[in-house]
Design a protein around this motif. Structure first.
Motif, PDB file in Angstrom:
ATOM      1  N   LEU A   1      75.454 -24.685  61.688  1.00 52.41           N
ATOM      2  CA  LEU A   1      76.003 -25.296  62.858  1.00 52.41           C
ATOM      3  C   LEU A   1      76.108 -26.729  62.425  1.00 52.41           C
ATOM      4  CD1 LEU A   1      76.730 -25.430  65.959  1.00 52.41           C
ATOM      5  CD2 LEU A   1      74.292 -26.013  66.404  1.00 52.41           C
TER       6      LEU A   1
ATOM      7  N   ARG B   1      76.658 -30.597  63.754  1.00 59.24           N
ATOM      8  CA  ARG B   1      76.703 -31.328  64.776  1.00 59.24           C
ATOM      9  C   ARG B   1      77.266 -32.586  64.547  1.00 59.24           C
ATOM     10  NH1 ARG B   1      71.626 -28.701  65.565  1.00 59.24           N
ATOM     11  NH2 ARG B   1      70.884 -30.442  64.281  1.00 59.24           N
TER      12      ARG B   1
ATOM     13  N   TRP C   1      78.289 -36.865  65.883  1.00 55.72           N
ATOM     14  CA  TRP C   1      78.283 -37.642  67.123  1.00 55.72           C
ATOM     15  C   TRP C   1      79.505 -38.653  66.806  1.00 55.72           C
ATOM     16  CZ3 TRP C   1      73.703 -41.521  67.742  1.00 55.72           C
ATOM     17  CH2 TRP C   1      74.005 -42.237  68.988  1.00 55.72           C
TER      18      TRP C   1
ATOM     19  N   SER D   1      80.996 -25.808  65.211  1.00 56.81           N
ATOM     20  CA  SER D   1      80.928 -27.139  65.169  1.00 56.81           C
ATOM     21  C   SER D   1      80.660 -27.667  66.781  1.00 56.81           C
ATOM     22  CB  SER D   1      82.300 -27.846  64.684  1.00 56.81           C
ATOM     23  OG  SER D   1      82.430 -27.464  63.398  1.00 56.81           O
ATOM     24  N   LEU D   2      80.047 -28.673  67.001  1.00 57.60           N
ATOM     25  CA  LEU D   2      79.941 -29.365  68.139  1.00 57.60           C
ATOM     26  C   LEU D   2      80.041 -30.884  67.914  1.00 57.60           C
ATOM     27  CD1 LEU D   2      77.017 -28.253  70.515  1.00 57.60           C
ATOM     28  CD2 LEU D   2      79.186 -28.227  71.032  1.00 57.60           C
TER      29      LEU D   2
ATOM     30  N   TYR E   1      79.869 -34.424  69.852  1.00 58.68           N
ATOM     31  CA  TYR E   1      79.311 -35.126  70.989  1.00 58.68           C
ATOM     32  C   TYR E   1      80.161 -36.557  70.947  1.00 58.68           C
ATOM     33  CZ  TYR E   1      75.509 -31.746  71.173  1.00 58.68           C
ATOM     34  OH  TYR E   1      74.903 -30.803  71.306  1.00 58.68           O
TER      35      TYR E   1
ATOM     36  N   LYS F   1      84.923 -27.413  71.838  1.00 61.07           N
ATOM     37  CA  LYS F   1      83.985 -27.896  71.093  1.00 61.07           C
ATOM     38  C   LYS F   1      83.436 -29.466  71.285  1.00 61.07           C
ATOM     39  CE  LYS F   1      82.759 -23.835  69.448  1.00 61.07           C
ATOM     40  NZ  LYS F   1      81.335 -23.244  69.752  1.00 61.07           N
TER      41      LYS F   1
ATOM     42  N   ASN G   1      69.608 -36.384  69.425  1.00 61.84           N
ATOM     43  CA  ASN G   1      69.940 -35.057  68.638  1.00 61.84           C
ATOM     44  C   ASN G   1      70.024 -35.666  67.384  1.00 61.84           C
ATOM     45  OD1 ASN G   1      70.478 -32.344  68.001  1.00 61.84           O
ATOM     46  ND2 ASN G   1      71.943 -32.280  70.078  1.00 61.84           N
TER      47      ASN G   1
ATOM     48  N   PHE H   1      72.154 -35.002  63.822  1.00 62.45           N
ATOM     49  CA  PHE H   1      73.534 -34.886  63.473  1.00 62.45           C
ATOM     50  C   PHE H   1      73.527 -34.707  61.812  1.00 62.45           C
ATOM     51  CE2 PHE H   1      73.233 -37.123  67.423  1.00 62.45           C
ATOM     52  CZ  PHE H   1      74.178 -36.214  68.075  1.00 62.45           C
ATOM     53  N   GLN H   2      74.640 -34.132  61.581  1.00 59.91           N
ATOM     54  CA  GLN H   2      75.083 -33.950  60.071  1.00 59.91           C
ATOM     55  C   GLN H   2      76.234 -34.907  59.721  1.00 59.91           C
ATOM     56  OE1 GLN H   2      75.009 -30.739  61.731  1.00 59.91           O
ATOM     57  NE2 GLN H   2      73.024 -30.733  61.187  1.00 59.91           N
TER      58      GLN H   2
END
Lengths: 273, 187
Positions: A101, A103, A105, A131-132, A134, A192, A207, A209-210
């Motif tokens: 996953l 993530r 930002w 993917s997400l 934010y 997403k 959170n 994140f990567q």
């Protein structure tokens, strides 16, 4: 622009009003820029006097919202600095593609142009489904606009050029539907993306994140605030994650610099320590 | 002018060759910084600092944000950002809307510098085809700074200095040949 309508003292009064009345802390912002922004809205809205202007900000909730929107800079574009997006496409995101996953930002996303740019690259790399993104901003009004995924048609030629320069090979117009002067981007691109308010000055990490992107936001902060925000990013970034800043911003000279290694050519650092 | 704390040069079309002629003749022990804001295309990574450093022994560099402004240095505004001067004599950058179709806008630098340096500022507007810098010069004047323009007759594109001459009380009109001498006499 007439800068003489607002004095340095006026600026300090307004910034302390915002903090006391609304909890918005702009006191760590660089003064020259914010003073220009305040003078601009003062003139634009034809305030009759400083007292009237101040009263309105303090007592009219809708006007306060407008004030905050106007004193922050919300200029952005899709695929701005194409070589930066090429690096994301060719190096950073493929590496993150090995994670189950991803993530991301996007801090200070403004009206969303960069969020959609990243979404387009992820889709083309076949990574969007896992993917997400934010996408945050302190300003609720720009987030509402961002969530609509509607941009001015007049920008599309420039964005299309940027997209191609950044390594995009599709027909850029396949991502939106044109309707008169507006371009509406595909809903799939925002599936997403989570748009949410977050204030870098006062809110905490939310959170891990990567990849964290925050481009052309730190330039408005004084050194102390810049260092605090970089600490916040550091505590929100996974080991071996990437931090991307604007073309004139840097992690050098900050408290976190010794843990970060810069990728050649772009303002992207990898957390290595 | 009592004592110069900053000399700022703004220009657009036709101003680069003026700089290339003037800089070699500026003395290398000037006790103030020279700050240059020139309209140019964004994208191509700036060759301007490298180009100008071939013409002077003074240190030439592109501005970094929050950088402290030092005497004896030639600073170049980065492309695609407005260059602002803070009251504490540091630079800051700003990516807000273009002004007069320009980013960097000469007006933004002149105006913020006017407040930071007041009477200890001199601003020179060179050749160019729009009116960026004119409002800035007006502001410099109102804070007691010194306003200078390139002689429109000697400018490749006269419009910008000519507009300034029409709208602002100009302290001195300089030919290209006079510019370095004028700078060298400031202290």
């Amino acid at each position: 622009m007439d800068l003489s309508v607002i004095t340095d003292e006026h600026v300090e009064i307004l910034l302390s009003d915002l903090l006391e009345q609304y909890g918005y802390d702009f006191t760590g912002y660089s003064r020259a820029s914010i003073k220009r922004r305040i003078s601009r809205i003062y003139t634009l809205d034809r305030a009759l006097s400083f007292a009237e202007f101040r009263y309105r900000i303090l007592n009219d909730q809708a006007y306060f919202k407008r004030f905050v929107e106007q004193i922050t800079v919300n200029v952005t574009e899709m695929f701005r600095d194409p070589s930066f997006f090429r690096k994301l496409r060719e190096e950073v995101l493929p590496k993150l593609g090995t994670y189950p996953l991803i993530r991301i930002w996007l801090a200070g996303c403004s009206t969303g142009e960069e969020a959609y740019s990243i979404s387009i690259i992820l889709k083309e790399l076949n990574l969007l489904h896992k993917s997400l993104i934010y996408a945050t901003d302190l300003n609720p009004t720009v987030l509402e606009k961002a969530a609509q995924s509607i941009f001015a048609m007049s920008q599309m030629q420039q964005y299309s050029e940027n997209y191609i320069l950044s390594g995009g090979t599709k027909e850029f117009s396949s991502y939106y539907t044109a309707s008169y002067s507006l371009a509406k981007f595909d809903d799939e691109l925002k599936r997403k993306i989570v748009f949410s308010t977050h204030n870098l000055v006062s809110d905490h990490s939310f959170n891990e994140f990567q990849l964290i992107l925050c481009r052309n936001v730190l330039i408005y902060f004084n050194r102390d605030l810049q260092h605090n925000v970089l600490d916040l990013f550091d505590s929100s970034l996974d080991e071996l994650g990437y931090l991307a800043l604007g073309s004139k911003e840097t992690v050098e000279f900050s408290r976190i610099s010794n843990r970060y290694k810069r990728l050649p050519g772009e303002k992207i650092w990898r957390k290595v320590g | 002018m009592t004592k110069c704390k900053a000399f700022i040069i703004g220009g657009s079309a036709g101003s680069l060759e003026v700089l290339l002629k003037v800089l070699p003749n500026v003395r290398t022990d000037i006790p103030f910084p020279i700050i240059i804001v020139i309209h140019r295309k964004h994208g191509v990574d700036s060759l301007l600092p490298a180009l100008l450093s071939t013409r002077t022994e003074l240190k030439v560099k592109e501005v970094d944000e929050k950088e402290e402004i030092m005497a004896g240095t030639v600073y170049i505004a980065p492309s695609d950002y407005h260059l602002l001067i803070e009251q504490n004599e540091t630079f800051s950058l700003d990516y807000s809307e273009k002004i007069n179709y320009s980013r960097p806008a000469i007006d933004a630098t002149f105006q913020t510098a006017a407040e930071a340096y007041k009477t200890k500022l001199a601003c020179l507007l060179l050749s160019g085809s729009n009116s960026d810098g004119v409002n800035g010069l007006k502001y410099v004047k109102s804070w007691g700074g010194t306003t200078l323009i390139q002689d429109p007759d000697s400018a490749q594109v006269a419009y910008m200095p000519a507009q300034a001459q029409l709208n602002v009380a100009i302290d001195q009109v300089l030919t290209i040949e006079d510019m370095a001498a004028f700078i060298n006499l400031l202290s």
